[in-house]
Scaffold this motif. Structure first.
Motif, PDB file in Angstrom:
ATOM      1  N   SER A  80      21.179 -20.457  97.738  1.00 45.18           N
ATOM      2  CA  SER A  80      21.700 -20.605  96.370  1.00 45.18           C
ATOM      3  C   SER A  80      23.095 -21.213  96.329  1.00 45.18           C
ATOM      4  O   SER A  80      23.472 -21.851  95.345  1.00 45.18           O
ATOM      5  CB  SER A  80      21.697 -19.252  95.660  1.00 45.18           C
ATOM      6  N   GLY A  81      23.868 -21.066  97.380  1.00 48.74           N
ATOM      7  CA  GLY A  81      25.191 -21.679  97.428  1.00 48.74           C
ATOM      8  C   GLY A  81      25.152 -23.188  97.572  1.00 48.74           C
ATOM      9  O   GLY A  81      26.165 -23.861  97.373  1.00 48.74           O
ATOM     10  N   GLN A  82      24.008 -23.740  97.930  1.00 49.48           N
ATOM     11  CA  GLN A  82      23.873 -25.185  98.110  1.00 49.48           C
ATOM     12  C   GLN A  82      23.313 -25.903  96.890  1.00 49.48           C
ATOM     13  O   GLN A  82      23.278 -27.129  96.884  1.00 49.48           O
ATOM     14  CB  GLN A  82      22.963 -25.480  99.300  1.00 49.48           C
ATOM     15  N   HIS A  83      22.911 -25.188  95.868  1.00 51.98           N
ATOM     16  CA  HIS A  83      22.309 -25.836  94.699  1.00 51.98           C
ATOM     17  C   HIS A  83      23.282 -26.801  94.035  1.00 51.98           C
ATOM     18  O   HIS A  83      22.903 -27.896  93.622  1.00 51.98           O
ATOM     19  CB  HIS A  83      21.822 -24.790  93.701  1.00 51.98           C
ATOM     20  N   GLY A  84      24.529 -26.389  93.905  1.00 52.20           N
ATOM     21  CA  GLY A  84      25.536 -27.260  93.299  1.00 52.20           C
ATOM     22  C   GLY A  84      25.779 -28.507  94.138  1.00 52.20           C
ATOM     23  O   GLY A  84      25.917 -29.610  93.605  1.00 52.20           O
ATOM     24  N   TYR A  85      25.827 -28.343  95.459  1.00 48.52           N
ATOM     25  CA  TYR A  85      26.046 -29.485  96.342  1.00 48.52           C
ATOM     26  C   TYR A  85      24.872 -30.455  96.313  1.00 48.52           C
ATOM     27  O   TYR A  85      25.065 -31.667  96.389  1.00 48.52           O
ATOM     28  CB  TYR A  85      26.301 -29.010  97.775  1.00 48.52           C
ATOM     29  N   TYR A  86      23.668 -29.928  96.180  1.00 51.76           N
ATOM     30  CA  TYR A  86      22.488 -30.790  96.078  1.00 51.76           C
ATOM     31  C   TYR A  86      22.603 -31.673  94.836  1.00 51.76           C
ATOM     32  O   TYR A  86      22.401 -32.886  94.900  1.00 51.76           O
ATOM     33  CB  TYR A  86      21.219 -29.936  96.026  1.00 51.76           C
ATOM     34  N   ARG A 108      25.508 -30.268  86.041  1.00 51.47           N
ATOM     35  CA  ARG A 108      24.721 -29.193  86.629  1.00 51.47           C
ATOM     36  C   ARG A 108      25.372 -28.691  87.920  1.00 51.47           C
ATOM     37  O   ARG A 108      25.375 -27.493  88.192  1.00 51.47           O
ATOM     38  CB  ARG A 108      23.298 -29.656  86.909  1.00 51.47           C
ATOM     39  N   ALA A 109      25.948 -29.600  88.703  1.00 48.08           N
ATOM     40  CA  ALA A 109      26.629 -29.199  89.940  1.00 48.08           C
ATOM     41  C   ALA A 109      27.817 -28.296  89.633  1.00 48.08           C
ATOM     42  O   ALA A 109      28.030 -27.285  90.308  1.00 48.08           O
ATOM     43  CB  ALA A 109      27.094 -30.433  90.709  1.00 48.08           C
ATOM     44  N   ILE A 110      28.565 -28.626  88.597  1.00 49.86           N
ATOM     45  CA  ILE A 110      29.709 -27.794  88.217  1.00 49.86           C
ATOM     46  C   ILE A 110      29.237 -26.448  87.692  1.00 49.86           C
ATOM     47  O   ILE A 110      29.806 -25.405  88.021  1.00 49.86           O
ATOM     48  CB  ILE A 110      30.587 -28.531  87.185  1.00 49.86           C
ATOM     49  N   SER A 111      28.180 -26.443  86.900  1.00 50.05           N
ATOM     50  CA  SER A 111      27.696 -25.176  86.341  1.00 50.05           C
ATOM     51  C   SER A 111      27.083 -24.268  87.410  1.00 50.05           C
ATOM     52  O   SER A 111      27.203 -23.050  87.326  1.00 50.05           O
ATOM     53  CB  SER A 111      26.683 -25.435  85.223  1.00 50.05           C
ATOM     54  N   ASP A 117      37.048 -26.728  96.510  1.00 47.40           N
ATOM     55  CA  ASP A 117      37.723 -27.262  95.334  1.00 47.40           C
ATOM     56  C   ASP A 117      37.692 -28.782  95.274  1.00 47.40           C
ATOM     57  O   ASP A 117      37.601 -29.352  94.183  1.00 47.40           O
ATOM     58  CB  ASP A 117      39.179 -26.787  95.302  1.00 47.40           C
ATOM     59  N   HIS A 118      37.762 -29.454  96.405  1.00 48.75           N
ATOM     60  CA  HIS A 118      37.762 -30.913  96.357  1.00 48.75           C
ATOM     61  C   HIS A 118      36.412 -31.465  95.900  1.00 48.75           C
ATOM     62  O   HIS A 118      36.351 -32.552  95.333  1.00 48.75           O
ATOM     63  CB  HIS A 118      38.207 -31.522  97.687  1.00 48.75           C
ATOM     64  N   ASN A 119      35.328 -30.727  96.112  1.00 52.87           N
ATOM     65  CA  ASN A 119      34.029 -31.169  95.594  1.00 52.87           C
ATOM     66  C   ASN A 119      33.955 -30.997  94.082  1.00 52.87           C
ATOM     67  O   ASN A 119      33.374 -31.828  93.382  1.00 52.87           O
ATOM     68  CB  ASN A 119      32.900 -30.406  96.278  1.00 52.87           C
ATOM     69  N   ILE A 120      34.551 -29.922  93.574  1.00 54.31           N
ATOM     70  CA  ILE A 120      34.630 -29.736  92.123  1.00 54.31           C
ATOM     71  C   ILE A 120      35.468 -30.852  91.520  1.00 54.31           C
ATOM     72  O   ILE A 120      35.117 -31.418  90.479  1.00 54.31           O
ATOM     73  CB  ILE A 120      35.215 -28.347  91.797  1.00 54.31           C
ATOM     74  N   ALA A 121      36.578 -31.178  92.178  1.00 57.78           N
ATOM     75  CA  ALA A 121      37.437 -32.259  91.694  1.00 57.78           C
ATOM     76  C   ALA A 121      36.693 -33.588  91.699  1.00 57.78           C
ATOM     77  O   ALA A 121      36.839 -34.393  90.767  1.00 57.78           O
ATOM     78  CB  ALA A 121      38.694 -32.345  92.545  1.00 57.78           C
ATOM     79  N   LEU A 122      35.886 -33.823  92.729  1.00 56.96           N
ATOM     80  CA  LEU A 122      35.099 -35.062  92.802  1.00 56.96           C
ATOM     81  C   LEU A 122      34.106 -35.146  91.648  1.00 56.96           C
ATOM     82  O   LEU A 122      33.955 -36.198  91.018  1.00 56.96           O
ATOM     83  CB  LEU A 122      34.375 -35.146  94.139  1.00 56.96           C
ATOM     84  N   ALA A 123      33.437 -34.047  91.348  1.00 56.43           N
ATOM     85  CA  ALA A 123      32.477 -34.039  90.248  1.00 56.43           C
ATOM     86  C   ALA A 123      33.183 -34.280  88.913  1.00 56.43           C
ATOM     87  O   ALA A 123      32.709 -35.057  88.077  1.00 56.43           O
ATOM     88  CB  ALA A 123      31.722 -32.712  90.218  1.00 56.43           C
ATOM     89  N   LYS A 124      34.337 -33.659  88.717  1.00 51.12           N
ATOM     90  CA  LYS A 124      35.065 -33.840  87.455  1.00 51.12           C
ATOM     91  C   LYS A 124      35.662 -35.236  87.352  1.00 51.12           C
ATOM     92  O   LYS A 124      35.718 -35.804  86.259  1.00 51.12           O
ATOM     93  CB  LYS A 124      36.125 -32.758  87.313  1.00 51.12           C
ATOM     94  N   LEU A 125      36.085 -35.795  88.466  1.00 46.25           N
ATOM     95  CA  LEU A 125      36.581 -37.169  88.460  1.00 46.25           C
ATOM     96  C   LEU A 125      35.452 -38.139  88.102  1.00 46.25           C
ATOM     97  O   LEU A 125      35.661 -39.088  87.345  1.00 46.25           O
ATOM     98  CB  LEU A 125      37.185 -37.515  89.814  1.00 46.25           C
ATOM     99  N   SER A 126      34.281 -37.889  88.627  1.00 46.72           N
ATOM    100  CA  SER A 126      33.123 -38.728  88.292  1.00 46.72           C
ATOM    101  C   SER A 126      32.767 -38.597  86.815  1.00 46.72           C
ATOM    102  O   SER A 126      32.438 -39.590  86.160  1.00 46.72           O
ATOM    103  CB  SER A 126      31.928 -38.351  89.157  1.00 46.72           C
ATOM    104  N   LEU A 127      32.842 -37.382  86.294  1.00 48.16           N
ATOM    105  CA  LEU A 127      32.587 -37.179  84.859  1.00 48.16           C
ATOM    106  C   LEU A 127      33.644 -37.882  84.015  1.00 48.16           C
ATOM    107  O   LEU A 127      33.333 -38.399  82.932  1.00 48.16           O
ATOM    108  CB  LEU A 127      32.536 -35.692  84.535  1.00 48.16           C
ATOM    109  N   ALA A 128      34.885 -37.925  84.495  1.00 50.15           N
ATOM    110  CA  ALA A 128      35.937 -38.648  83.767  1.00 50.15           C
ATOM    111  C   ALA A 128      35.623 -40.141  83.734  1.00 50.15           C
ATOM    112  O   ALA A 128      35.814 -40.797  82.698  1.00 50.15           O
ATOM    113  CB  ALA A 128      37.289 -38.396  84.420  1.00 50.15           C
ATOM    114  N   GLY A 129      35.130 -40.678  84.841  1.00 53.13           N
ATOM    115  CA  GLY A 129      34.740 -42.084  84.872  1.00 53.13           C
ATOM    116  C   GLY A 129      33.598 -42.385  83.922  1.00 53.13           C
ATOM    117  O   GLY A 129      33.583 -43.426  83.248  1.00 53.13           O
ATOM    118  N   ILE A 130      32.656 -41.476  83.834  1.00 55.07           N
ATOM    119  CA  ILE A 130      31.527 -41.658  82.915  1.00 55.07           C
ATOM    120  C   ILE A 130      32.013 -41.592  81.470  1.00 55.07           C
ATOM    121  O   ILE A 130      31.595 -42.382  80.623  1.00 55.07           O
ATOM    122  CB  ILE A 130      30.435 -40.608  83.195  1.00 55.07           C
ATOM    123  N   ALA A 131      32.925 -40.654  81.194  1.00 53.34           N
ATOM    124  CA  ALA A 131      33.479 -40.542  79.836  1.00 53.34           C
ATOM    125  C   ALA A 131      34.266 -41.801  79.474  1.00 53.34           C
ATOM    126  O   ALA A 131      34.227 -42.257  78.319  1.00 53.34           O
ATOM    127  CB  ALA A 131      34.363 -39.300  79.724  1.00 53.34           C
TER     128      ALA A 131
END
Length: 182
Positions: A80-86, A108-111, A117-131
């Motif tokens: 279950s700890g890998q679901h976000g990374y997947y 979904r990865a963030i939720s 923390d750097h993976n969370i930052a990567l996901a949020k940075l990608s979301l910023a690019g999409i926005a």
């Protein structure tokens, strides 16, 4: 193979290893212990995800997608700890093909949560690019601030700085268009 079967298999092999050592077959017993440890490690770190990460580092998105597609049902095959990374890996692959379609994977990865923390930052940075691609400056600014907060080791500092500069350029192009209309 469901993930918990790996633990059962590792326990059986560990039991066999102990039995082999009791009867004096130390070489086979130690080898069996190493095999049991390897199977237990694959419970926490799925081999398909490790290979996909290797190909992502080599910038071979097609091969990474092939290895991730071998995971048919990530909820049963992964810890279950890998679901976000997947979902993060799928989002990174999709962002090369169709950037706006990858938004759902990053969210979904963030939720689902990630431990680093750097993976969370990567996901949020990608979301910023999409926005930014959607011309939603407020949402992009919010995601950039969250990415900067999550990037404690400053691994993505250059990308965040570059994204802020692009947002500044986006404002200037909007102002130039509005100026030309009048």
């Amino acid at each position: 193979m469901p993930n918990y079967i790996r633990l059962i298999l590792a326990a059986i092999i560990l039991g066999a290893a102990i039995t082999l050592m009791i009867f004096g077959f130390w070489g086979w017993g130690i080898l069996s212990v190493f095999i049991a440890i390897l199977i237990t490690v694959t419970f926490f770190y799925n081999e398909y995800m490790l290979i996909a990460q290797y190909y992502l580092r080599k910038d071979n998105m097609d091969q990474a997608g092939v290895w991730l597609s071998r995971i048919k049902n990530y909820e049963t095959q992964l810890f279950s700890g890998q679901h976000g990374y997947y979902n993060l890996l799928i989002g990174l692959i999709e962002s090369r093909k169709a950037p706006l379609q990858s938004e759902k994977y990053f969210k979904r990865a963030i939720s689902l949560g990630m431990t680093m923390d750097h993976n969370i930052a990567l996901a949020k940075l990608s979301l910023a690019g999409i926005a930014m691609a959607k011309r939603n400056k407020r949402e992009a600014t919010l995601y950039l601030q969250e990415a900067k907060k999550a990037d404690k080791n400053k691994l993505l500092a250059d990308q965040i700085k570059m994204m802020k500069e692009q947002m500044g350029q986006m404002d200037r192009t909007v102002q130039q268009r509005n100026y030309r209309q009048f």
